[in-house]
Design a protein around this motif. Structure first.
Motif, short mmCIF file in Angstrom:
data_model
loop_
_atom_site.label_atom_id
_atom_site.label_comp_id
_atom_site.label_asym_id
_atom_site.label_seq_id
_atom_site.Cartn_x
_atom_site.Cartn_y
_atom_site.Cartn_z
N ARG A 22 0.85 -1.19 0.00
CA ARG A 22 0.00 0.00 0.00
C ARG A 22 0.89 1.24 0.00
NH1 ARG A 22 -2.39 -0.12 6.25
NH2 ARG A 22 -0.45 0.54 7.30
N ASP A 23 0.37 2.31 -0.61
CA ASP A 23 1.07 3.60 -0.61
C ASP A 23 0.64 4.41 0.60
OD1 ASP A 23 2.74 3.70 -2.99
OD2 ASP A 23 0.87 3.58 -4.13
N THR A 24 1.62 5.05 1.26
CA THR A 24 1.34 5.91 2.40
C THR A 24 2.13 7.20 2.24
OG1 THR A 24 3.19 5.24 3.84
CG2 THR A 24 1.25 3.80 3.81
N GLY A 25 1.90 8.14 3.16
CA GLY A 25 2.65 9.39 3.13
C GLY A 25 4.13 9.20 3.41
N HIS A 26 4.50 8.03 3.93
CA HIS A 26 5.90 7.72 4.22
C HIS A 26 6.51 6.82 3.16
CE1 HIS A 26 5.31 9.48 8.18
NE2 HIS A 26 4.26 8.69 8.36
N GLY A 27 5.79 6.60 2.06
CA GLY A 27 6.28 5.71 1.02
C GLY A 27 5.56 4.37 1.06
N PRO A 28 5.92 3.45 0.18
CA PRO A 28 5.23 2.16 0.11
C PRO A 28 5.53 1.28 1.31
CG PRO A 28 7.12 2.17 -1.36
CD PRO A 28 6.98 3.57 -0.85
N GLU A 29 4.50 0.55 1.74
CA GLU A 29 4.63 -0.42 2.83
C GLU A 29 4.13 -1.78 2.34
OE1 GLU A 29 3.78 2.44 6.74
OE2 GLU A 29 2.16 1.22 5.88
N ARG A 131 8.03 -0.43 5.97
CA ARG A 131 8.38 0.49 4.88
C ARG A 131 9.46 -0.14 4.01
NH1 ARG A 131 8.98 6.18 8.26
NH2 ARG A 131 6.93 6.09 9.29
N LEU A 132 9.27 -0.04 2.71
CA LEU A 132 10.22 -0.67 1.80
C LEU A 132 11.56 0.06 1.76
CD1 LEU A 132 8.09 -1.74 -1.28
CD2 LEU A 132 9.09 -3.18 0.50
N HIS A 133 11.55 1.35 2.01
CA HIS A 133 12.77 2.13 1.80
C HIS A 133 13.56 2.36 3.08
CE1 HIS A 133 10.58 3.59 -2.03
NE2 HIS A 133 11.26 2.49 -2.25
N ASP A 134 13.36 1.48 4.08
CA ASP A 134 14.29 1.41 5.20
C ASP A 134 14.56 -0.06 5.46
OD1 ASP A 134 12.23 0.33 6.79
OD2 ASP A 134 11.67 2.28 7.60
N MET A 155 13.21 -1.35 -5.00
CA MET A 155 13.68 -0.67 -6.20
C MET A 155 12.57 0.14 -6.86
SD MET A 155 16.14 -3.56 -7.89
CE MET A 155 17.53 -4.24 -6.95
N ARG A 156 11.34 -0.06 -6.45
CA ARG A 156 10.21 0.71 -6.97
C ARG A 156 9.85 1.81 -5.98
NH1 ARG A 156 10.69 -0.36 -12.14
NH2 ARG A 156 10.05 -2.45 -12.78
N ARG A 157 9.38 2.92 -6.50
CA ARG A 157 9.10 4.10 -5.67
C ARG A 157 7.74 4.04 -5.00
NH1 ARG A 157 12.22 8.58 -6.50
NH2 ARG A 157 10.46 9.95 -6.01
N ARG A 158 6.78 3.36 -5.63
CA ARG A 158 5.42 3.35 -5.12
C ARG A 158 4.85 1.93 -5.17
NH1 ARG A 158 1.94 6.85 -8.82
NH2 ARG A 158 2.97 5.48 -10.33
N ALA A 159 3.86 1.68 -4.32
CA ALA A 159 3.16 0.40 -4.37
C ALA A 159 2.47 0.22 -5.72
CB ALA A 159 2.15 0.31 -3.23
#
Length: 227
Positions: A22-29, A131-134, A155-159
């Motif tokens: 899912r997309d959130t304000g903190h990035g994809p989760e 979160r994917l980006h941590d 490697m993707r920016r959004r869900a």
């Protein structure tokens, strides 16, 4: 020192798992579930999934696995997913000497930011959106396929991109070879110079993980994504 060729093994049982993003304000989760002592992979964090049953109907193995992935998401996390909208991500086959062998299709599904999972507290004891980006997901007790998949997903920016663009490396087939180098257990995959021989000492490109039990210590991949 390599262990040599892997022994013959009976066919792995078909299985399926789904990355719910899912997309959130903190990035994809993405959703991870912690399994209890009941069933396979006790105490580990996994994506929703399980074996393909005879009641999971479809025109081929992938189609049946798609149905199984959606069914498991409903059973384990009370999520309503449309099998036809799951994006195929990869396919994993464990080493021939594994105690439990499941040939597993990995899929990805996107849900709304308001969607929450509900677990039964029996087979699944806990859930967490990571979160994917941590590195939060990578620090949990997870098996190598989950670890590698989290790397790919990040490697993707959004869900949304996970479903619309898919795996940056394309739909890959991971047939794992397990060997020993010194006092380390090494998992080898396609693209590694030592993969064909099952010999981690062969010089060249790397696509491997060093593991301690089920924990991934290091993961190295020299291959550039396709897109």
């Amino acid at each position: 020192m390599a262990t040599g060729p892997e022994p013959d093994a009976p066919p792995a049982r078909p299985a399926a798992t789904v990355v719910v993003a899912r997309d959130t304000g903190h990035g994809p989760e993405v959703l991870l579930l912690r399994r209890s002592a009941v069933g396979a992979f006790p105490g580990l964090w996994v994506f929703p999934g399980g074996r393909v049953d005879q009641t999971d109907l479809g025109t081929d193995d992938e189609a049946r696995a798609r149905v199984a992935a959606a069914r498991e998401a409903a059973e384990e996390a009370r999520l309503d997913l449309d099998p036809s909208r799951l994006r195929t991500w990869s396919h994993w086959t464990p080493p021939a000497d594994s105690h439990r062998r499941f040939a597993t299709w990995f899929f990805v599904a996107r849900v709304g930011s308001e969607v929450e999972a509900i677990v039964d507290g029996h087979e699944i004891e806990e859930h967490r959106w990571v979160r994917l980006h941590d590195r939060a997901g990578l620090e949990l007790p997870i098996v190598a396929p989950t670890y590698v998949t989290l790397h790919q997903l990040a490697m993707r920016r959004r869900a949304t991109d996970l479903v619309e663009l898919g795996n940056p490396f394309g739909v890959e087939s991971f047939e794992t070879k397990r060997t020993v180098s010194g006092d380390q257990m090494v998992l080898l995959w396609h693209g590694d110079a030592g993969y064909e021989l099952g010999d981690p000492s062969v010089r060249g490109p790397r696509h491997r993980a060093v593991v301690d039990g089920t924990r991934v210590v290091t993961y190295v991949r020299d291959v550039t994504p396709a897109g």
